[in-house]
Design a protein around this motif. Structure first.
Motif, PDB file in Angstrom:
ATOM      1  N   ASP A 177       0.208  -1.261  -0.244  1.00 35.73           N
ATOM      2  CA  ASP A 177       0.182  -0.148  -0.155  1.00 35.73           C
ATOM      3  C   ASP A 177       1.271   1.517   0.324  1.00 35.73           C
ATOM      4  O   ASP A 177       1.045   2.379   0.919  1.00 35.73           O
ATOM      5  CB  ASP A 177      -1.216  -0.176   1.239  1.00 35.73           C
ATOM      6  CG  ASP A 177      -2.154   1.188   1.387  1.00 35.73           C
ATOM      7  OD1 ASP A 177      -2.191   1.617  -0.072  1.00 35.73           O
ATOM      8  OD2 ASP A 177      -2.901   1.534   2.496  1.00 35.73           O
ATOM      9  N   ALA A 178       1.777   1.335  -0.769  1.00 33.86           N
ATOM     10  CA  ALA A 178       2.958   2.497  -0.906  1.00 33.86           C
ATOM     11  C   ALA A 178       2.411   3.675  -0.724  1.00 33.86           C
ATOM     12  O   ALA A 178       3.075   4.347   0.060  1.00 33.86           O
ATOM     13  CB  ALA A 178       3.619   2.302  -1.813  1.00 33.86           C
ATOM     14  N   LEU A 179       1.306   3.783  -1.725  1.00 35.70           N
ATOM     15  CA  LEU A 179       0.953   5.525  -1.845  1.00 35.70           C
ATOM     16  C   LEU A 179       0.512   6.059  -0.426  1.00 35.70           C
ATOM     17  O   LEU A 179       0.857   7.101  -0.011  1.00 35.70           O
ATOM     18  CB  LEU A 179      -0.105   5.913  -3.123  1.00 35.70           C
ATOM     19  CG  LEU A 179      -0.341   7.117  -3.026  1.00 35.70           C
ATOM     20  CD1 LEU A 179       0.641   8.221  -3.419  1.00 35.70           C
ATOM     21  CD2 LEU A 179      -1.680   6.855  -4.222  1.00 35.70           C
ATOM     22  N   HIS A 180      -0.544   5.107  -0.237  1.00 34.20           N
ATOM     23  CA  HIS A 180      -0.579   5.825   1.424  1.00 34.20           C
ATOM     24  C   HIS A 180       0.366   5.532   2.322  1.00 34.20           C
ATOM     25  O   HIS A 180       0.246   6.136   3.633  1.00 34.20           O
ATOM     26  CB  HIS A 180      -2.220   4.472   2.001  1.00 34.20           C
ATOM     27  CG  HIS A 180      -2.173   4.780   2.668  1.00 34.20           C
ATOM     28  ND1 HIS A 180      -2.511   4.147   4.220  1.00 34.20           N
ATOM     29  CD2 HIS A 180      -3.947   5.611   3.575  1.00 34.20           C
ATOM     30  CE1 HIS A 180      -3.382   4.841   5.167  1.00 34.20           C
ATOM     31  NE2 HIS A 180      -3.582   5.753   4.638  1.00 34.20           N
ATOM     32  N   CYS A 181       1.064   4.636   2.172  1.00 37.74           N
ATOM     33  CA  CYS A 181       2.194   4.506   3.386  1.00 37.74           C
ATOM     34  C   CYS A 181       2.804   5.624   3.037  1.00 37.74           C
ATOM     35  O   CYS A 181       3.172   6.174   4.188  1.00 37.74           O
ATOM     36  CB  CYS A 181       2.804   3.040   2.699  1.00 37.74           C
ATOM     37  SG  CYS A 181       3.894   2.287   4.860  1.00 37.74           S
TER      38      CYS A 181
END
Length: 293
Positions: A194-198
């Motif tokens: 969940d790269a963008l959110h994290c």
């Protein structure tokens, strides 16, 4: 809030270098609109155990003082450095944030702006740490369970880093999550899946650009494949001598192809409470979706 220390804390092989690569990438891209990241120039800040950085900040000849005194000197040095910074600094640290002999924490709350703690499934850590140290996976699992484990423990000759008390993997986790510091903890698995959110949350906590375009560009620059390719072409100054490669695989769930059932059970037995706390297992010792690719 325009200056001071942020700690980038983790047990080794949990994603700290990727985190620093992201920070360097987002700063470089915003400032210079760069299209390539140089892994040998990750100038986010010194590692907290750097002998040269500590000597410069404390004004002491560290080799003239017993190792048992260095923890108290380090806490005071961090306080001095933090209070005299004119910019933000992001410093890597692998020490557990323990209570020191003179009282208080090694990294006290008044000596930083906060800490970002990266945690990774200990199944995958065990494999990557074994590669890092040049030992077997069984030895790595044993090391991760040692309550008295330290990095750079042998100080019979001067090294670039001072001794770093780690404790066990679970103790290391708790030392940071239970500290009094302003804290954001993130799972390596969420950084991957969940790269963008994290990483947007990471940017917000660390007072970095957090608009979607900047975050996505930085993630592109520090993609694992690019970091691995650079290491193969040019080498990586942080790679230990005994390690075949620093950027080995970086994948979530690598343990499913490597660890034996006995090794999995041993890791759960050693770190049950912390794995439960972090969501890697449930109260029935069943592994959660976070453990799998």
């Amino acid at each position: 809030m325009t200056s001071g220390i942020f700690w980038l804390a983790s047990y080794p092989k949990s994603g700290n270098t990727w985190l620093r690569s992201y920070i360097f990438a987002i700063q470089s891209n915003v400032a210079n609109h760069t299209d390539e990241l140089d892994i040998n120039q990750l100038s986010t800040g010194s590692i907290a155990s750097s002998r040269a950085w500590l000597a410069a900040g404390s004004g002491l000849e560290l080799n003239l003082h017993p190792a048992s005194d260095l923890e108290s000197y380090r806490a005071e040095t961090y306080r001095y450095l933090h209070n005299n910074l004119s910019t933000m600094a992001y410093h890597k640290i692998h020490d557990a944030n323990i209570n020191i002999a003179t009282g208080g924490l090694l990294c006290p709350a008044d000596a930083c702006l906060g800490a970002l703690y990266v945690v990774r499934n200990p199944f995958d850590v065990a494999i990557s740490f074994a590669n890092h140290l040049g030992v077997s996976i069984d030895e790595s699992i044993e090391i991760m369970a040692k309550a008295d484990y330290s990095l750079a423990k042998k100080q019979h000759k001067l090294t670039s880093q001072v001794k770093q008390y780690m404790g066990s993997w679970g103790e290391h986790v708790n030392s940071w999550l239970d500290s009094e510091l302003p804290l954001l903890w993130v799972r390596y698995e969420d950084m991957q899946q969940d790269a963008l959110h994290c990483f947007t949350a990471i940017s917000e906590f660390l007072h970095l650009p957090m608009d979607e375009a900047s975050v996505l560009k930085a993630l592109e620059l520090c993609h694992f494949d690019k970091l691995s390719t650079q290491e193969k072409q040019y080498g990586f100054v942080e790679k230990p001598i005994k390690s075949k490669a620093f950027f080995r695989k970086g994948k979530v769930g690598d343990w499913t192809e490597v660890l034996t059932p006995q090794q999995v059970d041993q890791i759960i037995n050693d770190h049950y409470e912390s794995m439960l706390r972090l969501g890697y297992i449930d109260t029935n010792r069943e592994l959660t979706a976070l453990c799998f690719p």
